[in-house]
Design a protein around this motif. Structure first.
Motif, mmCIF file in Angstrom:
data_model
loop_
_atom_site.group_PDB
_atom_site.id
_atom_site.type_symbol
_atom_site.label_atom_id
_atom_site.label_comp_id
_atom_site.label_asym_id
_atom_site.label_seq_id
_atom_site.Cartn_x
_atom_site.Cartn_y
_atom_site.Cartn_z
ATOM 1 N N LEU A 365 0.826 -1.203 0.000
ATOM 2 C CA LEU A 365 0.000 0.000 0.000
ATOM 3 C C LEU A 365 0.865 1.261 0.000
ATOM 4 O O LEU A 365 0.582 2.222 -0.720
ATOM 5 C CB LEU A 365 -0.920 0.014 1.225
ATOM 6 C CG LEU A 365 -2.256 -0.708 1.114
ATOM 7 C CD1 LEU A 365 -2.973 -0.671 2.454
ATOM 8 C CD2 LEU A 365 -3.126 -0.080 0.037
ATOM 9 N N VAL A 366 1.920 1.247 0.804
ATOM 10 C CA VAL A 366 2.809 2.409 0.870
ATOM 11 C C VAL A 366 3.503 2.623 -0.471
ATOM 12 O O VAL A 366 3.623 3.763 -0.955
ATOM 13 C CB VAL A 366 3.839 2.233 1.998
ATOM 14 C CG1 VAL A 366 4.874 3.356 1.949
ATOM 15 C CG2 VAL A 366 3.151 2.219 3.356
ATOM 16 N N VAL A 367 3.957 1.542 -1.107
ATOM 17 C CA VAL A 367 4.595 1.648 -2.422
ATOM 18 C C VAL A 367 3.604 2.222 -3.430
ATOM 19 O O VAL A 367 3.952 3.078 -4.258
ATOM 20 C CB VAL A 367 5.123 0.280 -2.888
ATOM 21 C CG1 VAL A 367 5.560 0.336 -4.350
ATOM 22 C CG2 VAL A 367 6.283 -0.164 -2.008
ATOM 23 N N THR A 368 2.358 1.757 -3.390
ATOM 24 C CA THR A 368 1.318 2.266 -4.280
ATOM 25 C C THR A 368 1.126 3.764 -4.095
ATOM 26 O O THR A 368 1.005 4.524 -5.068
ATOM 27 C CB THR A 368 -0.009 1.543 -4.008
ATOM 28 O OG1 THR A 368 0.162 0.142 -4.247
ATOM 29 C CG2 THR A 368 -1.124 2.080 -4.899
ATOM 30 N N PHE A 369 1.119 4.208 -2.850
ATOM 31 C CA PHE A 369 0.955 5.625 -2.540
ATOM 32 C C PHE A 369 2.113 6.455 -3.110
ATOM 33 O O PHE A 369 1.902 7.467 -3.781
ATOM 34 C CB PHE A 369 0.878 5.802 -1.023
ATOM 35 C CG PHE A 369 0.910 7.221 -0.550
ATOM 36 C CD1 PHE A 369 -0.172 8.059 -0.739
ATOM 37 C CD2 PHE A 369 2.032 7.715 0.099
ATOM 38 C CE1 PHE A 369 -0.149 9.368 -0.293
ATOM 39 C CE2 PHE A 369 2.072 9.025 0.546
ATOM 40 C CZ PHE A 369 0.978 9.855 0.355
ATOM 41 N N VAL A 370 3.329 6.001 -2.896
ATOM 42 C CA VAL A 370 4.507 6.750 -3.348
ATOM 43 C C VAL A 370 4.555 6.811 -4.872
ATOM 44 O O VAL A 370 4.807 7.875 -5.465
ATOM 45 C CB VAL A 370 5.794 6.115 -2.793
ATOM 46 C CG1 VAL A 370 7.026 6.777 -3.409
ATOM 47 C CG2 VAL A 370 5.835 6.233 -1.274
ATOM 48 N N VAL A 371 4.307 5.682 -5.532
ATOM 49 C CA VAL A 371 4.328 5.661 -6.997
ATOM 50 C C VAL A 371 3.257 6.597 -7.550
ATOM 51 O O VAL A 371 3.476 7.301 -8.538
ATOM 52 C CB VAL A 371 4.129 4.226 -7.523
ATOM 53 C CG1 VAL A 371 3.896 4.227 -9.038
ATOM 54 C CG2 VAL A 371 5.345 3.376 -7.185
ATOM 55 N N GLY A 372 2.093 6.610 -6.915
ATOM 56 C CA GLY A 372 1.025 7.508 -7.353
ATOM 57 C C GLY A 372 1.449 8.957 -7.315
ATOM 58 O O GLY A 372 1.156 9.744 -8.231
ATOM 59 N N LEU A 373 2.177 9.338 -6.276
ATOM 60 C CA LEU A 373 2.650 10.718 -6.180
ATOM 61 C C LEU A 373 3.668 11.026 -7.269
ATOM 62 O O LEU A 373 3.678 12.129 -7.822
ATOM 63 C CB LEU A 373 3.275 10.959 -4.803
ATOM 64 C CG LEU A 373 2.375 10.731 -3.585
ATOM 65 C CD1 LEU A 373 3.080 11.198 -2.320
ATOM 66 C CD2 LEU A 373 1.039 11.445 -3.734
ATOM 67 N N VAL A 374 4.526 10.054 -7.604
ATOM 68 C CA VAL A 374 5.513 10.256 -8.652
ATOM 69 C C VAL A 374 4.829 10.446 -10.009
ATOM 70 O O VAL A 374 5.250 11.272 -10.827
ATOM 71 C CB VAL A 374 6.492 9.072 -8.705
ATOM 72 C CG1 VAL A 374 7.416 9.177 -9.910
ATOM 73 C CG2 VAL A 374 7.314 9.008 -7.418
ATOM 74 N N VAL A 375 3.744 9.691 -10.243
ATOM 75 C CA VAL A 375 3.040 9.762 -11.522
ATOM 76 C C VAL A 375 2.491 11.160 -11.779
ATOM 77 O O VAL A 375 2.426 11.614 -12.924
ATOM 78 C CB VAL A 375 1.900 8.716 -11.568
ATOM 79 C CG1 VAL A 375 0.963 8.961 -12.752
ATOM 80 C CG2 VAL A 375 2.485 7.317 -11.655
#
Length: 560
Positions: A365-375
């Motif tokens: 979930l944390v990885v998903t959150f961080v990647v979303g911010l990068v996108v």
């Protein structure tokens, strides 16, 4: 028992809390996101009134793919099943490649839904600002709505909310989603009825031509008019199959039912949209491609205002926040579970399979959150991201038909609660449909997707060198034998083809019929190669047995 299976027994796991309604609503909720709010106008501009055909054909093509996954999902009802299935039949290299494409697609969906919600919310606060950019493949500038500083901050908060809701487990997700999906179904139905009851100008369907841009426009709209994007959520019934209480009944109902329900609604919405337009708007535009009537932030809400339905416009602006927000919530759930499944397969770092005592894959979930911010950084607007997501998601579908064909030889006696009839016909058509949709998305999207695939291979090498993944054998012969010609062939055909038109780097040497025929030949050849170079029944049985052991541990630990 293998080491991986032993590890599985030592960890809290995902919890089964989704019934048939929850699973169906998860699929319907994923399908009904931001796409329908833009799709009626965008597809009409590309195909004219024939956009009705585009919606119907798009639904049929997606349904072919959904039928394939209905059989697979009932054979092996596993959370994150879409990234596990290629591993069973073709091994680690195939599962990593298809899993990476899938992950890229779903990891970028929550951000685009947030962007869609904030674009509509700009009516109330400056979350986005409008500026013109050069449209890919055209000489005309287009307006895009990119995030402002306030928009970025709000986007971070919304992504964080998705994580918090998921942290409290799948039970809470199902409860919230059922309410939100009920709202979304109500809103689409209300819009259709209100538009049809208020105004129906039959002459609109012929005034500027029913199919003004030929079949090229009809098929282009499927891929780039928001149509396929509006159907993409059906597979969530497969991703959550391991968390439903009766998968053999619930999975086919959710996968097939979600496509049929939304397909009917989308066609009716397109009819209602075209019929409700004031004929003077079409006269002023002079062509469907130039259709404009204001409504910078929301085509449906603006049309409702022009029809004197102010109350409906208000509801649509509210829905424009709720619908994308709910889909973003769902895709945050799905992305974390795909990361979890890839880690279970040994294709991603082991940390991604860690779960809390609630059965929530928190690291994922944390990885998903961080990647979303990068996108948000390279793709700060809905318009800039939608084509890439469409192409990546549909390409991720394509492995399903190949796995289905292989498993019928590898595991002929495996129980199949739902068996797809017709032998190889539907799987081949589903594979061809996937490839054609990617092709129709245009060269300007395809080359970017292939770059993302190459980056995935580099990332795999980095994982292996660092010791973060447990890949005892990539099993290259059974994977690369069809993956390389498949990806290479789609890329070459797209480069030589006529999508987009005007060209955006593509050579325009293949006409519509020729390119469709060549893509069919490629699809059949790749299908045969995958069938020929599949793992032996003994090798496949080992992969399946390992997965089934993990599923048995999951069943025991998740039962409550």
């Amino acid at each position: 028992m293998t080491t991986r299976t032993t590890e599985a027994a030592d960890e809290p796991r995902l919890r089964r809390h989704i019934g048939v309604t929850g699973l169906l609503f998860a699929s319907v909720g994923s399908i009904i996101g931001s796409g329908w709010l833009f799709g009626a106008l965008n597809s009409a501009k590309q195909a004219g009134p024939a956009a009705m055909i585009s919606w119907a054909l798009g639904g049929v093509m997606i349904l072919l793919i959904a039928l394939v996954y209905a059989e697979l999902g009932t054979m092996f009802p596993l959370s994150g099943g879409v990234v596990r299935y290629p591993h069973m039949s073709f091994g680690s290299f195939a599962s990593y490649t298809t899993g990476w494409i899938t992950w890229v697609a779903v990891a970028t969906t929550a951000p685009i839904e947030v962007e869609g919600a904030l674009q509509y919310a700009t009516k109330y606060a400056p979350f986005t600002h409008t500026h013109c950019v050069a449209a890919c493949g055209t000489k005309q500038p287009v307006d895009v709505h990119t995030l402002t500083a306030l928009g970025y901050v709000t986007a971070v908060v919304l992504m964080a909310v998705f994580v918090v809701v998921n942290y409290f487990g799948i039970r809470w997700f199902a409860r919230i989603n059922n309410v939100l999906v009920g709202w979304k179904l109500f809103m689409i139905t209300l819009v259709v009825i209100a538009f049809l009851a208020t105004a129906f100008h039959a002459h609109n369907f012929t005034q500027l031509g029913y199919r003004p841009y030929g079949w090229h426009g009809v098929f282009s709209a499927i891929a780039t008019g928001g149509i396929v994007f509006s159907y993409l959520g059906f597979r969530q019934g497969i991703e959550l199959a391991g968390e439903t209480d009766n998968p053999r009944r619930n999975v086919p109902l959710a996968v097939i039912g979600s496509v049929l329900i939304t397909g009917v609604l989308y066609v009716l919405l397109q009819v209602a949209f075209i019929a409700a337009l004031d004929p003077s708007i079409l006269t002023k535009a002079g062509a469907w491609g130039s259709l404009s009537y204001g409504g910078d932030f929301g085509p449906l809400a603006s049309l409702a205002t022009l029809l004197g339905l102010g109350w409906l416009a208000v509801l649509l602006y509210i829905d424009a926040i709720i619908s994308p927000g709910d889909t973003g919530l769902i895709y945050t759930t799905i992305t974390s579970r795909i990361s979890y499944a890839m880690a279970r397969n040994g294709n991603a770092p082991r940390a991604l399979q860690r779960t809390t005592d609630r059965g929530v894959p928190l690291v994922s979930l944390v990885v998903t959150f961080v990647v979303g911010l990068v996108v948000f950084l390279p793709f700060p607007s809905w318009q800039q991201l939608v084509g890439f997501i469409t192409s990546a998601t549909v390409m991720s579908f394509a492995s399903g038909p190949l796995v289905l064909s292989a498993l019928r030889k590898q595991q002929p006696d495996q129980e199949r609660p739902f068996r797809l009839p017709g032998g190889h016909i539907i799987p081949v058509l589903a594979f061809w449909a996937s490839n054609m949709i990617v092709y129709w998305s245009g060269w300007d999207v395809v080359w970017k997707l292939m770059v993302a695939v190459l980056l995935g291979f580099l990332l795999l090498g980095a994982f292996m060198l660092s010791g973060q993944v447990r890949l005892p054998d990539l099993e290259l012969p059974s994977g690369a034998a069809w993956i390389v010609p498949w990806l290479g062939g789609v890329t070459l055909i797209s480069w030589l083809g006529s999508f987009p038109e005007p060209a955006a780097g593509n050579r325009m040497e293949l006409g519509f019929g020729t390119s469709a025929g060549i893509m069919l030949v490629l699809s059949v050849v790749v299908y045969v190669l995958a069938h020929r170079f599949r793992l032996s029944p003994e090798q496949a049985a080992r992969h399946i047995a390992e997965t089934e052991k993990e599923a048995a541990v999951t069943d025991e630990q998740l039962a409550d």
